[in-house]
Structures are given as structure tokens and as C-alpha cells.
Design a protein around this motif. Structure first.
Motif, PDB file in Angstrom:
ATOM      1  N   LEU A  10       3.489   6.504 -10.604  1.00  0.00           N
ATOM      2  CA  LEU A  10       3.536   7.288 -11.825  1.00  0.00           C
ATOM      3  C   LEU A  10       4.554   6.695 -12.795  1.00  0.00           C
ATOM      4  N   PRO A  11       4.353   6.908 -14.106  1.00  0.00           N
ATOM      5  CA  PRO A  11       5.358   6.459 -15.079  1.00  0.00           C
ATOM      6  C   PRO A  11       6.707   7.122 -14.802  1.00  0.00           C
ATOM      7  N   ASP A  12       7.763   6.359 -14.851  1.00  0.00           N
ATOM      8  CA  ASP A  12       9.128   6.869 -14.679  1.00  0.00           C
ATOM      9  C   ASP A  12       9.303   7.623 -13.370  1.00  0.00           C
ATOM     10  N   SER A  13       8.663   7.155 -12.315  1.00  0.00           N
ATOM     11  CA  SER A  13       8.753   7.837 -11.019  1.00  0.00           C
ATOM     12  C   SER A  13       9.166   6.851  -9.936  1.00  0.00           C
ATOM     13  N   ARG A  14       9.958   7.339  -8.987  1.00  0.00           N
ATOM     14  CA  ARG A  14      10.325   6.530  -7.841  1.00  0.00           C
ATOM     15  C   ARG A  14       9.392   6.764  -6.663  1.00  0.00           C
ATOM     16  N   GLN A  15       8.489   7.739  -6.806  1.00  0.00           N
ATOM     17  CA  GLN A  15       7.545   8.021  -5.727  1.00  0.00           C
ATOM     18  C   GLN A  15       6.535   6.883  -5.624  1.00  0.00           C
ATOM     19  N   ASP A  16       6.080   6.638  -4.430  1.00  0.00           N
ATOM     20  CA  ASP A  16       5.250   5.464  -4.176  1.00  0.00           C
ATOM     21  C   ASP A  16       4.033   5.870  -3.362  1.00  0.00           C
ATOM     22  N   ALA A  17       3.065   6.472  -4.016  1.00  0.00           N
ATOM     23  CA  ALA A  17       1.826   6.854  -3.346  1.00  0.00           C
ATOM     24  C   ALA A  17       0.896   5.650  -3.271  1.00  0.00           C
ATOM     25  N   GLU A  18      -0.155   5.782  -2.461  1.00  0.00           N
ATOM     26  CA  GLU A  18      -1.153   4.724  -2.383  1.00  0.00           C
ATOM     27  C   GLU A  18      -2.502   5.317  -2.014  1.00  0.00           C
ATOM     28  N   TYR A  19      -3.530   4.539  -2.237  1.00  0.00           N
ATOM     29  CA  TYR A  19      -4.872   4.970  -1.848  1.00  0.00           C
ATOM     30  C   TYR A  19      -5.584   3.809  -1.183  1.00  0.00           C
ATOM     31  N   THR A  20      -6.515   4.148  -0.308  1.00  0.00           N
ATOM     32  CA  THR A  20      -7.410   3.155   0.288  1.00  0.00           C
ATOM     33  C   THR A  20      -8.816   3.423  -0.213  1.00  0.00           C
ATOM     34  N   ALA A  21      -9.443   2.384  -0.724  1.00  0.00           N
ATOM     35  CA  ALA A  21     -10.811   2.484  -1.230  1.00  0.00           C
ATOM     36  C   ALA A  21     -11.776   1.913  -0.205  1.00  0.00           C
ATOM     37  N   TYR A  22     -12.868   2.608   0.003  1.00  0.00           N
ATOM     38  CA  TYR A  22     -13.956   2.155   0.865  1.00  0.00           C
ATOM     39  C   TYR A  22     -15.208   2.106  -0.010  1.00  0.00           C
ATOM     40  N   LEU A  23     -15.564   0.900  -0.431  1.00  0.00           N
ATOM     41  CA  LEU A  23     -16.666   0.731  -1.372  1.00  0.00           C
ATOM     42  C   LEU A  23     -17.873   0.142  -0.651  1.00  0.00           C
ATOM     43  N   LEU A  24     -18.975   0.848  -0.720  1.00  0.00           N
ATOM     44  CA  LEU A  24     -20.197   0.370  -0.089  1.00  0.00           C
ATOM     45  C   LEU A  24     -20.710  -0.874  -0.799  1.00  0.00           C
ATOM     46  N   ASP A  25     -21.348  -1.748  -0.040  1.00  0.00           N
ATOM     47  CA  ASP A  25     -21.901  -2.972  -0.608  1.00  0.00           C
ATOM     48  C   ASP A  25     -23.059  -2.646  -1.543  1.00  0.00           C
ATOM     49  N   ALA A  26     -23.317  -3.575  -2.438  1.00  0.00           N
ATOM     50  CA  ALA A  26     -24.451  -3.415  -3.350  1.00  0.00           C
ATOM     51  C   ALA A  26     -25.752  -3.354  -2.562  1.00  0.00           C
ATOM     52  N   ASP A  27     -26.665  -2.587  -3.068  1.00  0.00           N
ATOM     53  CA  ASP A  27     -27.985  -2.439  -2.463  1.00  0.00           C
ATOM     54  C   ASP A  27     -28.814  -3.686  -2.788  1.00  0.00           C
TER      55      ASP A  27
END
Length: 273
Positions: A10-27
Motif C-alpha cells: 500500500l502507499p505509505d505503508s510498511r505492511q507487506d501483503a502478497e498474493y498468489t495467482a493461479y491462471l489457467l492456460d489458454a484454451d
């Protein structure tokens, strides 16, 4: 499938969140196919994050044909609205990269459990409030979720509350009545809140089922589309209610509750059509 993990700062934040993306392959038959996306918010009382409510849930949504994201948001000592802004930022990021990630930008779902359900529902309640989007330099439309799936969610800071969640979420402000009303989501949802799938267990000893009753009543009063399932048995923190998410603990296996994910699949198919 493409899988990657990125930080969310976040702007001006010391917090450090994260996300993991699982993206399916193209059809192969439809290389330009775009899909809905589901963001999974694990529970943990705003104190920690429950692993059983993260990746295993994302795998279920992948099997339905949706891209999935697991958000590891900031918990205590981070305070409200830090986690809420992190979720809002992730929704906007998915929209930003919708073309590259083959996501339908108007079909982004938030799916949360317990305190993660409170987080998901908070975005459904507050996406159009300036205190959420202005510090991020965003607009309400960029952070608005299109649907919510809430499992045994923390909702109210009133008499039926889960006290620990609000102590961790609010810190030294946990006893301020104005703050408790602000984070009591049955008081904050409205006609602007997205369609909702909601499930809970009558025997939940941690987050009373009254939390879901209060939310359902509030959504109905505002004519928000709702599907509600109340199971007669089940311990708090079930996740899928299967051996896979039990961590070897029998109390987290409950056959009567395992249907929620298939019911949610059917609901999504009709909600996002």
C-alpha cells in the motif's frame, strides 16, 4: 497453468501483503478466451491466516474453470482498514491486467472464510467509500467486487460477535462504539452490495450463526440477491469439510457441509452468466 506470487504494498505503508495467482492456460480451441476470477481470503481471526482456507479452495475454483488468487493480507498488528485496502488493491490489479491474464474484468468474485469472510464482505460494503479508494489513488469502479462467497463469516461486532477478530482488527479502538458500528457489516451493506452466496453451520461455536442471519436480513432489506445455506452441524473452520482440508483433525471433516462448493459452483454459473 501459470502460477506466481507477488507483493502488494500500500502507499505509505510498511505492511507487506502478497498474493498468489493461479491462471489457467489458454484454451487451444479458443485462445482468446477470458474467464472470471475468484479471490480467496483465508480466515484466522485477523491474527494469522488459515492455510486450509487458501490454496485448497483456489484449486476448487480452478477446477470450475475460474482463475484463482489467494490473498495473504496483513493481520495484527495491522489495523482496519489495511487489509481492506489490500484486497481493494488486488481487485484493481486484476482489472489492470485483465487483458494479459485473460480475466473478465466485470466478473471478479471475492470468497472469504471466517475473518476472511468479514474482509471480503467489507469490500462489498465499502467499495464506494472514499476512505478505501482515495488513499490508493483509485476509483470505486476499479475496486468493486462483482459477487461474494462467504463461508461462516465474521459479520457483527454486536452481541453475537467473535471478540478476538475485532480486538485484532481494531486494536486500541476495539471498545469505541463508533468503530464497532463501522465494522458491523450488517449495518453497512446496502443496495450497492454485490450478489452474495452465504453459508454457515448451526453448531459453530466460534462465530455464531447469528452473524449470517444478520447479514442475510440486511441484504434482503436492501433487495440484494442472496443464496443462503445453513447446515445443521459442523465445526468452525471447516473449509471444504473434507480430509484434504482437515489437517488430519477429524473435527474438520463434515460430510453434511461438503456440498457448499458444488452449490457455489451452480450459483456462480447463474450469477456470472
Amino acid at each position: 497453468m501459470r502460477c506466481f506470487t507477488e507483493k502488494l504494498l500500500l502507499p505509505d505503508s510498511r505492511q507487506d501483503a502478497e498474493y498468489t495467482a493461479y491462471l489457467l492456460d489458454a484454451d487451444n480451441l479458443k485462445p482468446d478466451r477470458v474467464r472470471p476470477a475468484v479471490i480467496v481470503c483465508p480466515g484466522g481471526g485477523y491474527e494469522h491466516l488459515a492455510q486450509r482456507e487458501g490454496e485448497p479452495i483456489a484449486m476448487q475454483y480452478l477446477s470450475m474453470g475460474y482463475h484463482a488468487f489467494v490473498l495473504r493480507y496483513s493481520v495484527a498488528p495491522a489495523r482496519f482498514p489495511t487489509a481492506l485496502q489490500e484486497l481493494a488493491l488486488l481487485v484493481s490489479r486484476i482489472r489492470q491486467y485483465a487483458a494479459e491474464w485473460h480475466v473478465k474484468p466485470d466478473q471478479i468474485v471475492v470468497s472469504g472464510f471466517s475473518a476472511g469472510g468479514h474482509l471480503a464482505c467489507s469490500l462489498g460494503a465499502f467499495w464506494n467509500r472514499a476512505f478505501v479508494y482515495e488513499p490508493l489513488g483509485l476509483t470505486p469502479e476499479l475496486i468493486r467486487p462483482n459477487a461474494m462467497i462467504l463461508g461462516y463469516p465474521v459479520i457483527s461486532a454486536g452481541p453475537c460477535c467473535h471478540p478476538g477478530s475485532f480486538r485484532q482488527l481494531l486494536g486500541e479502538r476495539a471498545e469505541e462504539e463508533s468503530m464497532r458500528q463501522l465494522v458491523s457489516l450488517e449495518l453497512q451493506v446496502g443496495a450497492h452490495t454485490p450478489k452474495t452466496f452465504l453459508w454457515h453451520m448451526m453448531t459453530d461455536q466460534s462465530v455464531p450463526v447469528q452473524n449470517s442471519f444478520l447479514l442475510a436480513q440486511a441484504l434482503a432489506e436492501h433487495h440484494v440477491s442472496l443464496e443462503l445455506h445453513i447446515y445443521p452441524v459442523g465445526n468452525h473452520g471447516l473449509a471444504l469439510g473434507t480430509q484434504e482440508t482437515s489437517g488430519g483433525q477429524a473435527k474438520y471433516v463434515e460430510p453434511q457441509c461438503q456440498s457448499w462448493i458444488s452449490l457455489a459452483k451452480c450459483w456462480l454459473e447463474h450469477t456470472l452468466e
